[in-house]
Design an enzyme around this catalytic site. Structure first.
Site, PDB file in Angstrom:
ATOM      1  N   HIS A  59       0.847  -1.240  -0.020  1.00  0.00           N
ATOM      2  CA  HIS A  59      -0.041  -0.075  -0.092  1.00  0.00           C
ATOM      3  C   HIS A  59       0.979   1.233   0.137  1.00  0.00           C
ATOM      4  O   HIS A  59       0.629   2.256  -0.655  1.00  0.00           O
ATOM      5  CB  HIS A  59      -1.052   0.120   1.185  1.00  0.00           C
ATOM      6  N   GLU A  62       2.146   1.846  -3.496  1.00  0.00           N
ATOM      7  CA  GLU A  62       1.220   2.416  -4.552  1.00  0.00           C
ATOM      8  C   GLU A  62       1.041   3.964  -4.272  1.00  0.00           C
ATOM      9  O   GLU A  62       0.972   4.542  -5.071  1.00  0.00           O
ATOM     10  CB  GLU A  62      -0.335   1.664  -3.965  1.00  0.00           C
ATOM     11  N   HIS A  63       1.372   4.351  -2.832  1.00  0.00           N
ATOM     12  CA  HIS A  63       1.214   5.832  -2.604  1.00  0.00           C
ATOM     13  C   HIS A  63       2.418   6.391  -3.342  1.00  0.00           C
ATOM     14  O   HIS A  63       2.421   7.455  -3.758  1.00  0.00           O
ATOM     15  CB  HIS A  63       1.190   6.020  -1.239  1.00  0.00           C
ATOM     16  N   GLU A 139      -3.686   7.798   7.783  1.00  0.00           N
ATOM     17  CA  GLU A 139      -4.530   6.894   7.226  1.00  0.00           C
ATOM     18  C   GLU A 139      -4.760   5.714   8.083  1.00  0.00           C
ATOM     19  O   GLU A 139      -6.004   5.438   8.578  1.00  0.00           O
ATOM     20  CB  GLU A 139      -4.181   6.562   6.032  1.00  0.00           C
TER      21      GLU A 139
END
Length: 432
Positions: A59, A62-63, A139
């Site tokens: 993740h 991906e950022h 997040e």
């Protein structure tokens, strides 16, 4: 397998799959008369391929690729896509990572080039990584502060404790904090390796053009794909968190089947009958008849080799125990053959959602990519519908018995202290 035959409008029920020399697969789903195109580039690897020390890296990666790639800055990437009327996004799951572009019909060339840069040529700047760790940390904190996010994480941990499927996709601040530009770059090479990539386009797309672009942009991709993960085991357990909330948030999970199991569609129908809509058994019994919950839904979540049958509900704390009892009772009732009319309604709902989903070019591109990753081919929707129609009341009853015979459950309850005993109630009832 013979090539799919075209329809009168030139489209095909089943898109063709091509394989480049380096193993990248390409799927083309042209739709006559469309003015837009959707591109989905999917890597068949995600969070369940991480070890504990790299939890959340997929993740985070991906950022990071959006912070700069192929000589473009983060701002350049989004501005050049939006200047052409397009949109770009990405998502990380347990078993795959996808990059999506929606554009006007002449936007495929640019979209393919941008995504290829993201996947193969990200800048991985150290200062950007430090900032993005802060963003992902926020997040993670936001998910912890959101009850209907946190309760699902707790249930997932209870179901697959000590395994990659039991860890949150976001990871932890400690695990993402350990990533460096070099180690994250090495993870990118493994995660987005050529053999795990599928380039899928639907809408206003020409097959020859897509193949040319795929060869240009992804024909040079390399790397050895990560090996398949160890099979997951549903262990079950209870996770409860007392918190001052207006409602209790409850997730109840039972071990089910995976995508490759012959009863995959049986499971989908089981969830539909149990709590898939307003006519479902749980909605009618728990909400309409007893008033135990405003929101209650059943669902199935499937992975390559395993899956879960789940129920989510928001209810008053004093109603949580009764809700758990009602849920177990309704699941147990499905061990008896369901009436023909009820099964027919569930089949119509499931087929309706599948076919309605195909009215979106992006959904078609994503669906085809997922099918190629799982089955090596794109599936004919009519054949899928036929598999749904072939499910019998006896198969539903048999699958229910198969699920309950394992005598395992994973339960998460988040909310007022009075609601927490619902977890033990459900687990004890399932264990018999």
């Amino acid at each position: 397998m013979s090539a799919p035959s075209p329809k009168p409008d030139g489209s095909r029920a089943t898109p063709r799959v091509h394989t480049l020399a380096n193993g990248v697969r390409v799927v083309c789903d042209p739709l006559s008369g469309w003015q837009t195109v959707a591109l989905s580039v999917v890597a068949g690897r995600g969070a369940r391929f991480e070890d504990e020390g790299r939890s959340g890296w997929s993740h985070l990666l991906e950022h990071m690729v959006f912070k700069g790639a192929g000589g473009r800055s983060a701002r350049d990437i989004v501005e050049v896509i939006e200047a052409g009327g397009g949109h770009i996004n990405a998502a990380t799951g347990y078993e795959r990572t996808s990059f999506q572009v929606r554009a006007l019909k002449d936007g495929l060339d640019l979209g393919s080039a941008i995504v290829a840069d993201l996947v193969q040529r990200p800048a991985m700047d150290a200062a950007d990584l430090a900032r993005e760790k802060q963003v992902v940390g926020q997040e993670i904190a936001e998910a912890a502060d959101t009850p209907d996010d946190l309760v699902f994480e707790l249930a997932q941990e209870a179901a697959f404790g000590g395994q990659p499927l039991g860890r949150p996709i976001l990871g932890t601040t400690t695990s993402i904090g350990a990533a460096t530009p070099q180690t994250l770059g090495a993870w990118r090479q493994a995660l987005y390796a050529a053999p795990s990539l599928v380039v899928s386009a639907a809408g206003a797309v020409d097959e020859d053009e897509l193949l040319r672009l795929a060869e240009r942009d992804f024909g040079g991709a390399d790397g050895a794909a990560l090996p398949p993960p160890v099979d997951a085991a549903f262990v079950g357990g209870v996770r409860t968190v007392a918190k001052r909330l207006e409602q209790a948030n409850v997730v109840l999970l039972l071990p089910a089947v995976g995508v490759h199991d012959p009863d995959y569609f049986t499971l989908r129908l089981l969830a539909e009958i149990l709590g898939g809509g307003m006519a479902s058994r749980l909605f009618q019994e728990a909400r309409e008849k007893r008033g135990l919950a405003y929101a209650i839904d059943a669902y199935s979540e499937t992975y390559a080799e395993t899956g879960v049958l789940g129920v989510f509900a928001g209810c008053a704390a004093e109603d949580a125990v009764e809700l758990a009892e009602v849920t177990v009772g309704e699941i147990a009732n499905l061990a008896e053959p369901v009436p023909a009319a009820e099964l027919a309604r569930a089949k119509a709902q499931l087929k309706g959602s599948m076919f309605m989903g195909r009215e979106s070019a992006l959904a078609r591109a994503e669906q085809a990519a997922g099918q190629v990753l799982l089955f090596g081919e794109a599936l004919d929707p009519e054949q899928v519908a036929a598999e749904v129609d072939a499910v019998t009341p006896q198969r539903l009853a048999s699958l229910t018995a198969r699920i309950l015979d394992q005598k395992k459950a994973a339960v998460a309850v988040l909310g007022p202290k009075a609601a927490l005993k619902a977890a033990e109630t459900f687990q004890r009832a399932v264990a018999g």
